[in-house]
Design a protein around this motif. Sequence first.
Motif, PDB file in Angstrom:
ATOM      1  N   ASN A  98       0.829  -1.201   0.000  1.00 26.87           N
ATOM      2  CA  ASN A  98       0.000   0.000   0.000  1.00 26.87           C
ATOM      3  C   ASN A  98       0.868   1.258   0.000  1.00 26.87           C
ATOM      4  OD1 ASN A  98      -2.336  -1.666   0.349  1.00 26.87           O
ATOM      5  ND2 ASN A  98      -1.826  -1.824   2.509  1.00 26.87           N
ATOM      6  N   SER A 125      -3.819   0.174  -3.155  1.00 24.61           N
ATOM      7  CA  SER A 125      -3.448  -1.099  -2.555  1.00 24.61           C
ATOM      8  C   SER A 125      -3.326  -2.147  -3.648  1.00 24.61           C
ATOM      9  CB  SER A 125      -4.514  -1.531  -1.541  1.00 24.61           C
ATOM     10  OG  SER A 125      -4.218  -2.807  -1.019  1.00 24.61           O
ATOM     11  N   TYR A 147      -7.216   2.311  -1.179  1.00 24.95           N
ATOM     12  CA  TYR A 147      -6.867   2.007   0.209  1.00 24.95           C
ATOM     13  C   TYR A 147      -7.223   3.192   1.098  1.00 24.95           C
ATOM     14  CZ  TYR A 147      -4.284   0.849   4.388  1.00 24.95           C
ATOM     15  OH  TYR A 147      -3.953   0.578   5.696  1.00 24.95           O
ATOM     16  N   ARG A 170      -9.704  -1.789   2.158  1.00 30.12           N
ATOM     17  CA  ARG A 170      -9.542  -1.862   0.699  1.00 30.12           C
ATOM     18  C   ARG A 170     -10.928  -1.884   0.069  1.00 30.12           C
ATOM     19  NH1 ARG A 170      -5.731  -4.621  -2.574  1.00 30.12           N
ATOM     20  NH2 ARG A 170      -7.433  -5.956  -3.273  1.00 30.12           N
TER      21      ARG A 170
END
Length: 195
Positions: A98, A125, A147, A170
Amino acid sequence: MRRFFRIGLVAVILSGLLAPSTAQAAAREYPWSLIGYGAVYTPNRLKEIFVNRHSYEDSYLAALALNREFARTGSWLAWEGEGQVVKHFGRQDHWEYNALVVARWLRFPWNHRVETSLAVGEGISFATRKPKLEDKGRENVSQLLNYLLFELTLGPPQSRWYWSGRIHHRSGVFGLYNGVRGGSNFVGMGAGYRF
């Protein structure tokens, strides 16, 4: 009662804006943070997590994050960049990477006793394989998703160590990412060190 609550909330916010913060000096002197945290999966939505009406399932993650403050808005808001390496285990077995930008609120009236910050992060992400818990029979599942990070930190005043409570989220942002309309949430905690 509601009026009393509103007046109290305004007083806390104003005193937080006007009170000196030891977190400011520590962050400027030590702009980097290394954070380690663990988290457990919850099938519930973000709004249910925030009102503490959620459950947990047998899937976990362990994460290591490197964070650096790069700007300030006044003395109350810090801007940071963060990169994370995440290992999933339990019902999922994959890695996740991430990258995000974080906005961190620093000013609280009790910082002279317990140094506190609240943060929200936004980024991307990437999972090394399509996460099983995000599949759930959905038409679209993607390795690349949006993310979100929500974090509360607490620590001794002027300490370089702090406790971190995090929500790790997410999602496809209602179909924006590859038509994905779902995602996953993990709730966890860990510790960080400024350097």
